[in-house]
Enzyme design. Structure first.
Site, PDB file in Angstrom:
ATOM      1  CD  GLU A  34      98.891  85.530  -0.535  1.00  0.00           C
ATOM      2  OE1 GLU A  34     100.049  85.217  -0.202  1.00  0.00           O
ATOM      3  OE2 GLU A  34      97.966  84.700  -0.640  1.00  0.00           O
ATOM      4  CG  ASP A  54     101.749  77.132 -15.604  1.00  0.00           C
ATOM      5  OD1 ASP A  54     102.294  77.524 -16.661  1.00  0.00           O
ATOM      6  OD2 ASP A  54     102.392  76.834 -14.585  1.00  0.00           O
ATOM      7  CG  ASP A  97     106.812  74.904 -18.387  1.00  0.00           C
ATOM      8  OD1 ASP A  97     107.696  74.350 -19.053  1.00  0.00           O
ATOM      9  OD2 ASP A  97     107.041  75.812 -17.571  1.00  0.00           O
TER      10      ASP A  97
END
Length: 436
Positions: free
Chosen positions: A54, A118, A120
């Site tokens: 996807e 991830d 940040d």
């Protein structure tokens, strides 16, 4: 040649309003379509590994399109070039083609997906003083560089993973993609186990201040010892010098809040007030704190020789150990921004970087799309003025004319090792099937 061009030409300022006008040229001339396909097709080593992947796009005015999928590299490239998405997100490989999710009789489910991380900069706002908000500089980038190096070592040494791609997110963060076969086939439970193993701190609120605390326990785990080998040599540089974290009353309060015992916290506070003036810097405060703790944890039996015997190391880990968004890692269905996207806010390319030299990576000099297009034009103009200029220009790939060159080289090297591993595995499987 590129460095000469950069010296001669003034770097253009990025203007988000003209991003739609620049993206067609970027996707046509600079986006590494073939390497990108080589990555996500994994040598077509498994059925439908690319066709059932996807992709999702964010278009102009935040129009969001999900469930895109493609059979071939040319299909993907043509759609990207015609659609010119402001952002590309990569999802999982499904049990059916994502575009057919409304018509298929089988419920669409993810069957594999890279193990992703991830990190940040926002999660370090309580311990960084050099910048605020979306701003990032070389000082606070050290938090990201250390996090990537430490995680990379843990993933390789504790889990045996080999094929890990680290990517600058385009503004102030880092994404990690673990692409080994075993990592891609982890179920949600396995991903959760990895994420929780690597998440050693917990946030607590003390007197209105949120701090990250770590509890090592009676016996220090080998992964904690390894983490400290990364953290201890950089603690003074990052925390005491660059950030001067304990250089004011608020900073000292953060230090105190990391002590998990109320009485011990009050004793340390009294000692620091007695030994340090209001104008003390972080180095002085930390030195006083370490001296006080060491005098107690080597003395008679007390809370300092039991519960708080590792408090110095726990504080160092609480400040500098990687702060993960573990929900991103846990979910197989989570979409993550693709490498080589253009960050719409900054205009910068989401470029891969070499984790081993992450400290040398400079996020402030990552090229914007405006700069890249100017560099191509400047290079081509210079080539035209030379003999056989058109021939020379046609031989050189466009990304090699720009500041994006290093990021593509890092990506190609990652692919070379990944593809070599896939070939070796295919040969081993073939040999096994031929054995009688």
């Amino acid at each position: 040649m590129t460095e000469e061009v950069l010296k001669d030409e003034k770097t253009p300022k990025y203007d988000p309003s003209i991003l739609p006008d620049m993206l067609p040229a970027y996707y046509k001339r600079l986006f590494p379509h073939k390497p990108f396909y080589r990555w996500l097709s994994y040598g077509l080593s498994e059925a439908n590994i690319f066709a059932n992947r996807e992709f999702s796009y964010t278009l102009h005015d935040d129009i969001y399109i999900r469930y895109r999928c493609y059979d071939t590299q040319s299909e993907l490239e043509n759609d990207i070039c015609s659609t010119c998405p402001h952002k590309i997100d990569i999802g999982a490989v499904m049990n059916t083609k994502p575009k057919n999710f409304r018509t298929t009789s089988t419920a669409m489910q993810p069957v594999q997906r890279e193990l992703v991380f991830d990190i940040d900069m926002d999660d370090y706002n309580d311990v960084r003083t050099c910048c605020t908000g979306s701003t990032v500089c070389l000082k606070c980038w050290k938090f990201m560089a250390l996090a990537a190096r430490l995680l990379d070592a843990a993933l390789r040494e504790d889990f045996g993973f080999e094929h890990i791609l680290w990517v600058f997110s385009g503004r102030r963060g880092v994404h990690g993609w673990v692409c080994d076969h075993d990592a891609r086939h982890l179920d949600s439970r396995g991903r959760s186990s990895v994420a929780e193993y690597l998440q050693i701190s917990s946030n607590v609120t003390v007197n209105g201040a949120v701090v990250a605390r770590v509890q090592i326990g009676e016996r220090m785990h080998h992964s904690i010892r390894r983490a400290l080998k990364f953290i201890e040599p950089l603690f003074e540089e990052i925390v005491l010098e660059d950030q001067n974290l304990f250089g004011d009353v608020n900073g000292v309060n953060k230090l105190l809040a990391m002590i998990p015992d109320d009485m011990a916290r009050k004793d340390v506070e009294a000692y620091l007030k007695k030994t340090n003036s209001d104008g003390s810097n972080s180095r002085t405060v930390w030195t006083s704190f370490v001296r006080y703790v060491n005098s107690l944890r080597t003395g008679a039996a007390s809370i300092w020789t039991r519960k708080l015997k590792n408090i110095i190391e726990e504080i160092q880990l609480g400040i500098l150990y990687p702060r993960l968004d573990i929900n991103v890692t846990k979910g197989m269905n989570h979409l993550l921004k693709s490498p080589f996207c253009i960050h719409p806010g900054t205009g910068k390319v989401c470029v891969p970087f070499n984790c081993n030299v992450a400290a040398k990576f400079d996020p402030t000099t990552v090229p914007t799309i405006s700069q890249l297009l100017q560099e191509i034009n400047a290079f081509d103009d210079k080539s035209k003025s030379k003999e056989n200029g058109e021939e020379e220009k046609s031989r050189i790939k466009d990304y090699k004319k720009t500041g994006m060159f290093k990021g593509v080289v890092v990506f190609e090297e990652f692919l070379r090792k990944l593809e070599s591993s896939l070939k070796t595995k295919a040969i081993d499987i073939s040999d096994q099937t031929m054995e009688f």
